[in-house]
Design an enzyme around this catalytic site. Structure first.
Site, PDB file in Angstrom:
ATOM      1  CG  ASP A  37     -59.220  19.689  86.564  1.00 45.12           C
ATOM      2  OD1 ASP A  37     -59.050  18.523  86.193  1.00 45.12           O
ATOM      3  OD2 ASP A  37     -59.784  20.553  85.868  1.00 45.12           O
ATOM      4  CG  ASP A  95     -49.723  23.077  91.030  1.00 39.93           C
ATOM      5  OD1 ASP A  95     -49.860  21.909  91.429  1.00 39.93           O
ATOM      6  OD2 ASP A  95     -48.669  23.724  91.161  1.00 39.93           O
ATOM      7  N   GLY A 113     -60.822  23.161  73.580  1.00 36.79           N
ATOM      8  CA  GLY A 113     -60.290  22.764  72.292  1.00 36.79           C
ATOM      9  C   GLY A 113     -59.393  23.773  71.617  1.00 36.79           C
ATOM     10  CG  ASN A 148     -53.340  23.143  75.563  1.00 35.59           C
ATOM     11  OD1 ASN A 148     -52.528  22.501  76.238  1.00 35.59           O
ATOM     12  ND2 ASN A 148     -54.603  22.803  75.495  1.00 35.59           N
ATOM     13  CD1 TRP A 170     -54.064  20.933  72.456  1.00 34.76           C
ATOM     14  CD2 TRP A 170     -53.685  21.530  70.327  1.00 34.76           C
ATOM     15  NE1 TRP A 170     -55.088  21.768  72.065  1.00 34.76           N
ATOM     16  CE2 TRP A 170     -54.881  22.158  70.770  1.00 34.76           C
ATOM     17  CE3 TRP A 170     -53.241  21.790  69.023  1.00 34.76           C
ATOM     18  CZ2 TRP A 170     -55.651  22.984  69.959  1.00 34.76           C
ATOM     19  CZ3 TRP A 170     -53.995  22.619  68.212  1.00 34.76           C
ATOM     20  CH2 TRP A 170     -55.186  23.204  68.675  1.00 34.76           C
ATOM     21  CD  GLU A 206     -57.048  16.513  79.785  1.00 38.79           C
ATOM     22  OE1 GLU A 206     -56.998  17.475  78.999  1.00 38.79           O
ATOM     23  OE2 GLU A 206     -58.119  15.991  80.141  1.00 38.79           O
TER      24      GLU A 206
END
Length: 318
Positions: A37, A95, A113, A148, A170, A206
């Site tokens: 990421d 970020d 999760g 989330n 989700w 995501e």
């Protein structure tokens, strides 16, 4: 099929967007490049700082966007409030960007999760690890939420409005408006927008990234499964809209709230499961910054950087 016809077909296939043969390899990077990421910004002194998931988040510094050196944790002393959402106090998916003379770092806290999660924000005068002042949570969800609060991305529009996209699995990718004075959710606008989703929801989406080029807003996202080495199925996809809040549609016109998304980068050669992407504008053009699993290096998570141009109103890596 004649040899000539086969050769011509191979050439045409190489030019088809989305075909594996059309994708370039990642640009050359060396040093400490084992990341998940990644998000990167160019500092005032011309160096680059890259932050990635876990333990800090962790920072890496580069003078040339090629060689990266580990530089330690963004937060040497993790804030105590993190423990409410992450027992290990280990943020995910940072970020980083520079806005209004300050560097901003958004990050997420959760357990795998779970929808018991939160996004936090910090600021720094330099963007370097150890200089961040944490300002607490921006947005949080509970175990009863249908979405989330992880994988944040800050977008600042031409009119000065601040937006944050976020979400993982989700019910998909969400968006809220932020207050530029605090970097937190805008007190006068509490609207929660849904901008992308998979159907059924067991299919992964995501890591959103929102940018504007020309008259369109582009929503990038990572589809399918991360973090399984060479069994990962991540790919980077995109849709566009004339509004920052959508609807975002792919090249075929399909809404990203209903499985839409044009492939920007997917598994090819030794590059397995590219995703966790961010988009950065640099002096030589736009960059797609991401991680992948290196098939030729025991599936190690590895930094990928490619330049990205815009052809016919759509992003193409090269």
């Amino acid at each position: 099929m004649t040899a000539l016809a086969a050769a011509l077909l191979g050439t045409l296939m190489a030019l088809v967007p989305g075909s594996a043969s059309a994708y370039p390899g990642p640009g050359r990077v060396t040093g400490d490049v084992s990341v998940h990421d990644p998000s990167m910004v160019r500092l005032d002194d011309g160096r680059y700082v890259l932050y990635s998931t876990h333990n800090g988040p962790q920072a890496r510094i580069s003078t040339d966007r090629v060689h990266f050196t580990h530089a330690g944790a963004a937060f040497p002393n993790p804030p105590s409030w993190w423990g409410r959402y992450s027992p290990e106090r280990s943020p995910w998916a940072p970020d980083v960007s520079k806005r209004g003379g300050r560097y901003w770092l958004y990050y997420s806290l959760s357990t795998f999760g779970s929808s018991h999660s939160a996004i936090g924000v910090a600021t720094s005068p330099s963007g370097l690890p150890g200089t961040w002042t944490d300002h607490g949570p921006v947005y949080a969800t509970t175990t009863g939420s249908d979405h989330n609060a992880i994988d944040p991305n800050l977008f600042v529009d031409d009119d000065g409005k601040w937006w944050m996209t976020f979400g993982s699995w989700w019910t998909g990718i969400k968006m809220i408006r932020l207050d530029p004075s605090t970097g937190k959710q805008h007190p006068g606008d509490r609207t929660l927008y849904s901008v992308a989703a998979r159907n059924p929801t067991s299919n992964g989406i995501e890591g959103p990234t929102l940018v504007k080029r020309g008259g369109h807003y582009y929503l990038f996202a990572s589809f399918d499964k991360c973090c399984a080495g060479t069994d990962s199925t991540y790919s980077i996809r995109v849709g566009r809209s004339t509004s920052p809040t959508g609807p975002f549609r792919d090249r075929g016109g399909r809404d990203m709230r209903d499985n839409g998304g044009t492939v920007v980068l997917e598994t090819h050669g030794r590059v397995v499961g590219p995703g966790g992407q961010s988009v950065m504008s640099d002096v030589d053009g736009d960059l797609l910054v991401y991680h992948y699993y290196d098939r030729d290096n025991n599936g190690s998570p590895t930094l990928g950087i490619n330049l990205m141009r815009w052809e016919g109103g759509w992003p193409v890596v090269y």
